[in-house]
Design an enzyme around this catalytic site. Structure first.
Site, mmCIF file in Angstrom:
data_model
loop_
_atom_site.group_PDB
_atom_site.id
_atom_site.type_symbol
_atom_site.label_atom_id
_atom_site.label_comp_id
_atom_site.label_asym_id
_atom_site.label_seq_id
_atom_site.Cartn_x
_atom_site.Cartn_y
_atom_site.Cartn_z
ATOM 1 N N TRP A 79 0.957 -1.162 0.210
ATOM 2 C CA TRP A 79 -0.485 -0.100 0.062
ATOM 3 C C TRP A 79 0.937 1.387 -0.144
ATOM 4 O O TRP A 79 1.556 1.363 1.467
ATOM 5 C CB TRP A 79 -0.947 0.016 1.100
ATOM 6 C CG TRP A 79 -2.182 -0.891 0.985
ATOM 7 C CD1 TRP A 79 -1.568 -2.473 1.629
ATOM 8 C CD2 TRP A 79 -2.713 -1.345 0.182
ATOM 9 N NE1 TRP A 79 -3.214 -2.866 1.377
ATOM 10 C CE2 TRP A 79 -3.976 -2.284 0.529
ATOM 11 C CE3 TRP A 79 -3.634 0.718 0.002
ATOM 12 C CZ2 TRP A 79 -4.835 -2.780 0.138
ATOM 13 C CZ3 TRP A 79 -5.087 -0.115 -0.605
ATOM 14 C CH2 TRP A 79 -5.664 -1.674 -0.449
ATOM 15 N N ASN A 113 6.864 -10.960 4.151
ATOM 16 C CA ASN A 113 7.248 -10.636 5.009
ATOM 17 C C ASN A 113 9.722 -11.804 5.483
ATOM 18 O O ASN A 113 9.073 -12.024 4.756
ATOM 19 C CB ASN A 113 6.890 -11.494 6.762
ATOM 20 C CG ASN A 113 6.463 -12.848 6.809
ATOM 21 O OD1 ASN A 113 6.614 -13.762 6.093
ATOM 22 N ND2 ASN A 113 5.083 -13.263 7.296
ATOM 23 N N VAL A 243 -11.939 -3.873 -2.152
ATOM 24 C CA VAL A 243 -13.463 -3.529 -1.163
ATOM 25 C C VAL A 243 -13.448 -1.440 -1.084
ATOM 26 O O VAL A 243 -12.913 -1.003 -0.226
ATOM 27 C CB VAL A 243 -13.465 -4.236 0.296
ATOM 28 C CG1 VAL A 243 -15.062 -3.676 0.207
ATOM 29 C CG2 VAL A 243 -13.386 -5.260 -0.960
ATOM 30 N N TRP A 513 6.388 -4.439 12.250
ATOM 31 C CA TRP A 513 5.452 -4.643 11.359
ATOM 32 C C TRP A 513 4.779 -5.766 12.158
ATOM 33 O O TRP A 513 4.700 -6.681 11.222
ATOM 34 C CB TRP A 513 6.466 -4.847 10.024
ATOM 35 C CG TRP A 513 6.914 -3.818 9.560
ATOM 36 C CD1 TRP A 513 5.789 -3.083 8.390
ATOM 37 C CD2 TRP A 513 7.664 -3.614 9.790
ATOM 38 N NE1 TRP A 513 7.282 -1.910 8.301
ATOM 39 C CE2 TRP A 513 7.789 -2.379 8.951
ATOM 40 C CE3 TRP A 513 9.042 -4.041 10.909
ATOM 41 C CZ2 TRP A 513 9.165 -1.652 9.231
ATOM 42 C CZ3 TRP A 513 10.406 -3.120 11.023
ATOM 43 C CH2 TRP A 513 10.193 -1.416 9.923
ATOM 44 N N HIS A 514 4.307 -6.124 13.120
ATOM 45 C CA HIS A 514 3.553 -6.856 13.853
ATOM 46 C C HIS A 514 1.770 -6.275 14.844
ATOM 47 O O HIS A 514 2.058 -6.375 15.718
ATOM 48 C CB HIS A 514 4.238 -7.687 14.845
ATOM 49 C CG HIS A 514 5.516 -8.459 14.202
ATOM 50 N ND1 HIS A 514 6.824 -8.875 15.389
ATOM 51 C CD2 HIS A 514 5.837 -8.755 13.549
ATOM 52 C CE1 HIS A 514 7.548 -8.960 15.007
ATOM 53 N NE2 HIS A 514 6.787 -9.068 14.128
ATOM 54 N N ALA A 548 -4.557 -9.967 12.589
ATOM 55 C CA ALA A 548 -4.248 -10.180 14.079
ATOM 56 C C ALA A 548 -5.092 -9.171 14.214
ATOM 57 O O ALA A 548 -4.980 -8.948 15.319
ATOM 58 C CB ALA A 548 -2.793 -9.822 12.735
#
Length: 578
Positions: A79, A113, A243, A513-514, A548
């Protein structure tokens, strides 16, 4: 798009065929749900992914590569406009938003990842059950961790042998010299080498489990959307389909509206499952009028369900790092693509924090380019963080990214542990074992300038090649380059000054990045619980969130494997009659 693959354009909000399930997001959770739910041939499923598809026969080599750094920074799979504040600008006005790599490709994060297949600790999940979520303990999740994996190194009741995600490790004889030296220093510091991090909660050093087979990445897109799954006539896989709106009528989700390859398309569904990730899932709910009423009214969005927890409880693993120039014998062995071999879990001992709440992770290479190949890094990570950030809309438009405030270090415990942990890191880097493998080490950060170096180009190769030559030759050039890379800070002086160390950590902290927790599960009566224990959105029928964002607290591990296990558990519950 019908289950037979025919396009349905919504001129007057009309569809030719409805689905049983529409899944928004083909990431780590979405691919699992699509595979499991479509196993029933009587169930019609649509999987919608905003990014490109990666069918088994055409997975790009850059995604398959065992070295993850190239896919991670490839703009085709991100993104591009997403930005985050690492620390809240309300606390630190100097903060500027920075890029945040979130996957926009089939397989989601599992396609770009680091390929780490690490489970959380038992008490991470037992904590969820203790919060009022029966069935979400470690014992409740273990069957799903086992179901997803095919562990080639360890067996027994705590492991799976037939799952769709292979799990393997590299052991010390295969590591680069810097990593072996870091292991020796950590063992001297009381962190012994263990074998199976997914089978032990003890402090120590562990080879990192990888979602990787024969030196190739296995994402959920590869593992769950295999050729046989894709041939199911009841499964429609729609890539490049973004979406824009969840359709809610009379308190029930009726499906979604999307832009697919330039056309507006409506997908009607008996049940809509949002699996767009911890930053985009809450944004989709907010645009549908599901979230904090006050925030929605300010933006002129009609309130469908007043759920204050939507977009709150944003959790992340805070990190800082140092870098080192490696001697040639310390670098990644010739022909090997992996560069991260092990992690060291340790306990801070800070009151109110659980065991195993901190992590060291050495990397034996810092990038694809000549300078990166001659550098190693050492990460210090808050493995169990408590700071909470937020996701809020900036505008009601689905084409504008949300405002993301990670708000790292807002909980004092996170800052205190990084300060204390850095002193321990300093001792490891100054150990005889590590000093024997490096020429120098210095403070390092992770900025947009560093990100730009990670995108392959001829110019970057030439610039970094010159910098590597200066470092390898030694002399004044090496000292000048160290001063430039470290921003003029002397790490040895700083470590003795607690205030200076804390100030540097505040300026240099970066995320793992979690991100998770932004649509969290919780029991009835919890005003900030967005979902019930089956991941159903409270106050809106026919709508779930599965990714997540449902996690009530952050596990002491990379979040990808836990996300896959959550999807396995929810899919199992949806397929099992009540």
């Amino acid at each position: 798009m019908t289950a037979d693959g025919n396009e349905v354009v919504s001129g007057a909000s009309r569809v030719e065929e409805a689905f049983d399930y529409v899944i928004v997001g083909g990431g780590s959770a979405g691919c699992v749900l699509a595979h499991r739910l479509s196993a029933d041939p009587a169930t019609r499923v649509a999987l919608l992914e905003a990014g490109p598809d990666t069918p088994p026969e055409t997975v790009p080599d850059i995604i398959l590569d065992s070295y993850p750094g190239l896919a991670y920074f490839d703009p085709r799979f991100h993104w591009q406009d997403l930005r985050v504040y690492n620390r809240s600008p309300e606390v630190d006005p100097s903060q500027k938003p920075s890029r945040f790599e979130q996957a926009r490709v089939m397989g989601g994060g599992s396609s770009i990842n680091g390929q780490f297949a690490v489970r959380g600790m038992r008490s991470d999940y037992d904590e969820w059950e203790a919060m009022g979520l029966p069935g979400w303990s470690h014992a409740g999740l273990l069957p799903y961790f086992n179901r997803l994996e095919r562990d080639v190194d360890f067996a027994g009741e705590g492991h799976g042998s037939a799952g769709r995600i292979p799990v393997r490790r590299l052991f010390p004889e295969e590591w680069g010299g810097f990593s072996r030296a870091a292991l020796a220093a950590m063992e001297d510091d009381g962190l012994p080498l263990g074998g199976d991090v997914n089978g032990s909660d003890a402090d120590g050093c562990y080879p990192v489990p990888l979602s990787n087979q024969y030196g190739r990445r296995v994402s959920t897109a590869i593992g769950y959307l295999d050729a046989a799954t894709r041939r199911r006539r009841n499964l429609a896989i729609c890539s490049e389909t973004r979406v824009t709106r969840i359709l809610v009528e009379d308190g029930r989700a009726r499906g979604v509206e999307a832009v697919s390859k330039g056309k507006t398309v409506r997908f009607d569904a008996r049940e809509t499952i949002v699996s767009a990730g911890a930053l985009h899932s809450p944004a989709l709910l907010l645009r549908a009028g599901i979230g904090p009423a006050e925030h929605l009214r300010v933006l002129g969005i009609e309130v469908v369900a007043d759920l204050p927890g939507v977009g709150g409880n944003l959790l992340e693993h805070a990190s800082v790092s140092v870098a080192a120039h490696l001697k040639p014998r310390a670098r990644v062995p010739a022909g090997q693509r992996r560069h991260i071999y092990f992690g060291a879990r340790f306990s801070s001992g800070l009151q109110g924090c659980p065991p195993g709440d901190m992590l060291f992770m050495p990397t034996n290479s810092a990038g694809w380019h000549p300078l990166g190949q001659a550098m190693g890094t050492m990460l210090l990570v808050v493995n169990k963080s408590y700071s909470q950030g937020s996701v809020r809309l900036q505008t009601p438009s689905p084409h504008d990214e949300p405002r993301v405030d990670l708000n790292m270090l807002s909980d004092e415990r996170d800052l205190v542990r990084l300060v204390d942990g850095f002193r321990r890191l300093h001792a490891i880097m100054e150990s005889d074992a590590v000093r024997d493998q490096i020429t120098l080490w210095f403070l390092a950060g992770y900025s947009d300038a560093v990100r730009r170096l990670m995108v392959p180009s001829a110019g970057t190769w030439l610039k970094t090649g010159a910098a590597r030559m200066l470092l390898d030759l030694g002399g004044p050039g090496r000292l000048l380059l160290r001063r430039t890379l470290a921003g003029g800070r002397d790490v040895h002086r700083m470590v003795k000054d607690e205030r200076a160390l804390a100030d540097w950590i505040k300026s240099a902290v970066w995320p793992g990045w979690h991100v998770c927790g932004t649509c969290r599960m919780g029991p009835d009566g919890d005003p900030h619980a967005v979902l019930d224990g089956a991941c159903r959105v409270r106050g809106v029928e026919g709508l779930r969130v599965v990714d997540a964002s449902v996690m009530p607290t952050i596990p002491r591990a990379n979040t990808n494997l836990t996300t896959i296990a959550i999807a396995e558990k929810i899919a199992d519950g949806m397929r099992t009659p009540a």
